[in-house]
Design a protein around this motif. Structure first.
Motif, mmCIF file in Angstrom:
data_model
loop_
_atom_site.group_PDB
_atom_site.id
_atom_site.type_symbol
_atom_site.label_atom_id
_atom_site.label_comp_id
_atom_site.label_asym_id
_atom_site.label_seq_id
_atom_site.Cartn_x
_atom_site.Cartn_y
_atom_site.Cartn_z
ATOM 1 N N ALA A 91 0.830 -1.204 0.000
ATOM 2 C CA ALA A 91 0.000 0.000 0.000
ATOM 3 C C ALA A 91 0.867 1.257 0.000
ATOM 4 O O ALA A 91 0.578 2.222 -0.722
ATOM 5 N N GLU A 92 1.923 1.282 0.783
ATOM 6 C CA GLU A 92 2.803 2.450 0.820
ATOM 7 C C GLU A 92 3.497 2.669 -0.520
ATOM 8 O O GLU A 92 3.595 3.805 -1.007
ATOM 9 N N GLN A 93 3.970 1.600 -1.131
ATOM 10 C CA GLN A 93 4.647 1.724 -2.420
ATOM 11 C C GLN A 93 3.710 2.295 -3.484
ATOM 12 O O GLN A 93 4.084 3.206 -4.239
ATOM 13 N N PHE A 94 2.494 1.778 -3.539
ATOM 14 C CA PHE A 94 1.589 2.215 -4.596
ATOM 15 C C PHE A 94 0.939 3.558 -4.284
ATOM 16 O O PHE A 94 0.546 4.281 -5.204
ATOM 17 N N ALA A 95 0.835 3.913 -3.017
ATOM 18 C CA ALA A 95 0.412 5.274 -2.687
ATOM 19 C C ALA A 95 1.471 6.276 -3.134
ATOM 20 O O ALA A 95 1.157 7.365 -3.628
ATOM 21 N N ALA A 96 2.747 5.908 -2.980
ATOM 22 C CA ALA A 96 3.827 6.775 -3.452
ATOM 23 C C ALA A 96 3.806 6.884 -4.970
ATOM 24 O O ALA A 96 4.011 7.970 -5.537
ATOM 25 N N LEU A 97 3.547 5.777 -5.646
ATOM 26 C CA LEU A 97 3.451 5.814 -7.113
ATOM 27 C C LEU A 97 2.287 6.698 -7.565
ATOM 28 O O LEU A 97 2.404 7.431 -8.555
ATOM 29 N N GLU A 98 1.164 6.631 -6.852
ATOM 30 C CA GLU A 98 0.021 7.484 -7.184
ATOM 31 C C GLU A 98 0.382 8.954 -7.019
ATOM 32 O O GLU A 98 -0.082 9.809 -7.789
ATOM 33 N N ALA A 99 1.236 9.270 -6.039
ATOM 34 C CA ALA A 99 1.678 10.649 -5.864
ATOM 35 C C ALA A 99 2.627 11.069 -6.989
ATOM 36 O O ALA A 99 2.650 12.242 -7.380
ATOM 37 N N ILE A 100 3.407 10.119 -7.511
ATOM 38 C CA ILE A 100 4.326 10.414 -8.612
ATOM 39 C C ILE A 100 3.565 10.622 -9.917
ATOM 40 O O ILE A 100 3.868 11.534 -10.693
ATOM 41 N N ALA A 101 2.566 9.767 -10.169
ATOM 42 C CA ALA A 101 1.791 9.824 -11.416
ATOM 43 C C ALA A 101 0.303 9.814 -11.068
ATOM 44 O O ALA A 101 -0.370 8.787 -11.239
ATOM 45 N N PRO A 102 -0.243 10.927 -10.582
ATOM 46 C CA PRO A 102 -1.638 10.954 -10.113
ATOM 47 C C PRO A 102 -2.631 10.513 -11.188
ATOM 48 O O PRO A 102 -2.558 10.950 -12.341
ATOM 49 N N GLY A 103 -3.537 9.627 -10.800
ATOM 50 C CA GLY A 103 -4.582 9.181 -11.700
ATOM 51 C C GLY A 103 -4.140 8.199 -12.753
ATOM 52 O O GLY A 103 -4.916 7.866 -13.653
ATOM 53 N N ARG A 104 -2.901 7.689 -12.626
ATOM 54 C CA ARG A 104 -2.401 6.784 -13.671
ATOM 55 C C ARG A 104 -1.927 5.437 -13.121
ATOM 56 O O ARG A 104 -1.297 4.676 -13.851
ATOM 57 N N ILE A 105 -2.221 5.111 -11.875
ATOM 58 C CA ILE A 105 -1.650 3.920 -11.273
ATOM 59 C C ILE A 105 -2.708 2.839 -11.022
ATOM 60 O O ILE A 105 -3.765 3.099 -10.457
ATOM 61 N N ASP A 106 -2.382 1.623 -11.456
ATOM 62 C CA ASP A 106 -3.197 0.439 -11.195
ATOM 63 C C ASP A 106 -2.411 -0.506 -10.284
ATOM 64 O O ASP A 106 -1.204 -0.695 -10.468
ATOM 65 N N LEU A 107 -3.102 -1.112 -9.346
ATOM 66 C CA LEU A 107 -2.500 -2.139 -8.498
ATOM 67 C C LEU A 107 -3.191 -3.464 -8.782
ATOM 68 O O LEU A 107 -4.279 -3.731 -8.281
ATOM 69 N N GLY A 108 -2.561 -4.264 -9.630
ATOM 70 C CA GLY A 108 -3.051 -5.611 -9.888
ATOM 71 C C GLY A 108 -2.468 -6.553 -8.859
ATOM 72 O O GLY A 108 -1.250 -6.598 -8.664
ATOM 73 N N LEU A 109 -3.325 -7.322 -8.184
ATOM 74 C CA LEU A 109 -2.901 -8.218 -7.117
ATOM 75 C C LEU A 109 -3.146 -9.663 -7.502
ATOM 76 O O LEU A 109 -4.217 -10.015 -8.020
ATOM 77 N N GLY A 110 -2.153 -10.507 -7.254
ATOM 78 C CA GLY A 110 -2.280 -11.926 -7.537
ATOM 79 C C GLY A 110 -1.964 -12.762 -6.317
ATOM 80 O O GLY A 110 -1.331 -12.298 -5.366
#
Length: 347
Positions: A91-110
């Motif tokens: 969650a922390e990693q992808f929240a940071a990615l969302e801050a880097i590229a707002p509105g462009r991040i998907d988190l696919g989970l397997g």
């Protein structure tokens, strides 16, 4: 293909003979720029470990690198293998990615390990993340951690503690569940999440999985209707002959995986063409090739159109599996670039 069908890209960051990890990653980042330029909807990196032909071991790192080189395409994981990681870290990693590229991040989970049993044990050596049965709860936890209110930890003493993935979020990544089984389809339906069937890897049970997902879907606030797309392996070239030749290295790699043979870096087109074979290898290759989309840009686009219409999806994610010849630069993937360009032009 109908104009309503969108195309996306799944990248395993292939490593061919004589190529370094740095060269393979450089080639993939250039491919992401190509997809961005051509108008592809999203670009996802897979998670695999300890494989000589795959450099996609850390999706968040690759997504961050791609974010600095693209402007509009959505970027994500296809996927993060959640049992390998603590939910808070994801969650922390992808929240940071969302801050880097707002509105462009998907988190696919397997839920799959993404490697062999030894590596799986190394990744899941201790802690609650070693329990794959916790996967449904961990998916929910990540969604809560992205929210403005965060997730609440309740102690046995009765106290509470609030945890957030980032202190002041203005948006959140979109969560997708990935899988190739009934389990993942049913879980995505029960949690009201978008779902992707890993057709590029399996292909078996596709119709049943989609039916289970759609018929059992429970609407959520973020997703009132079920959303799904499918992944496919694709190679496009100016001629059918070239497309078949560029598909062969990855087909042979798939046969080694299925037959439990030692894995190697991806063969070049020339190595694959001159390699010895056997009946078992030929059968695996034939079975896989029957499910792949290989041909000219026009023929691949037509097959993708029929495929999308058959399964009622408005998006198809291509895994561009075109191999490279020995004369082609090691820090580029001209066959994979060509695949994206020819299919986009045909559409």
């Amino acid at each position: 293909m109908t104009t309503s069908t969108a195309l996306s890209v799944l990248d395993l960051v292939p490593v061919r003979t004589g190529q370094t990890s740095a060269e393979a990653i450089t080639a993939s980042l250039r491919l992401a720029q190509t997809a961005d330029r051509l108008g592809y909807r999203r670009y996802w990196f897979a998670e695999h470990h300890n494989m000589p032909a795959v450099a996609s071991t850390a999706p968040p790192v690759l997504i961050a690198a791609a974010a600095t080189r693209t402007t509009s395409i959505r970027l994500g994981s296809g996927g993060v293998m959640l049992p390998n990681h603590a939910p808070l870290i994801v969650a922390e990693q992808f929240a940071a990615l969302e801050a880097i590229a707002p509105g462009r991040i998907d988190l696919g989970l397997g839920r799959a390990p993404g490697s062999d049993p030894v590596i799986t044990q190394l990744l899941r050596g201790s802690g609650t993340t070693s329990d794959v049965d916790q996967f449904p709860r961990h998916v929910q936890d990540i969604g809560a951690l992205f929210g403005g209110d965060g997730a609440t930890v309740r102690f046995t003493s009765g106290g509470e503690y609030t945890v957030r993935a980032t202190p002041a979020a203005t948006g959140a990544p979109e969560i997708w569940l990935l899988g190739s089984s009934d389990y993942s389809a049913q879980l995505a339906a029960s949690q009201g999440l978008p779902y992707v069937f890993a057709n590029h890897f399996s292909g078996q049970g596709l119709e049943r999985a989609l039916d289970l997902y759609r018929s059992g879907y429970r609407p959520s606030e973020e997703h009132p209707e079920p959303r799904t797309f499918l992944t496919v392996n694709a190679v496009a070239a100016p001629t059918q002959e070239e497309a078949e030749a560029r598909a062969l290295p990855q087909l042979r790699m798939m046969s080694r995986l299925r037959l439990n043979k030692p894995l190697t870096p991806l063969e070049t087109v020339e190595q694959a063409a001159s390699a010895e074979s056997d009946a078992a290898t030929d059968q695996v290759i034939a079975d896989a090739r029957a499910r792949w989309f290989v041909g000219t840009g026009e023929s691949v686009a037509a097959e993708l159109n029929a495929f999308a219409e058959r399964y009622g999806v408005d998006e198809v994610m291509l895994s561009p599996v075109a191999g490279s010849s020995e004369s082609e630069l090691r820090d580029a993937s001209p066959g994979r670039v060509q695949t994206l360009e020819l299919v986009a032009a045909a559409i």
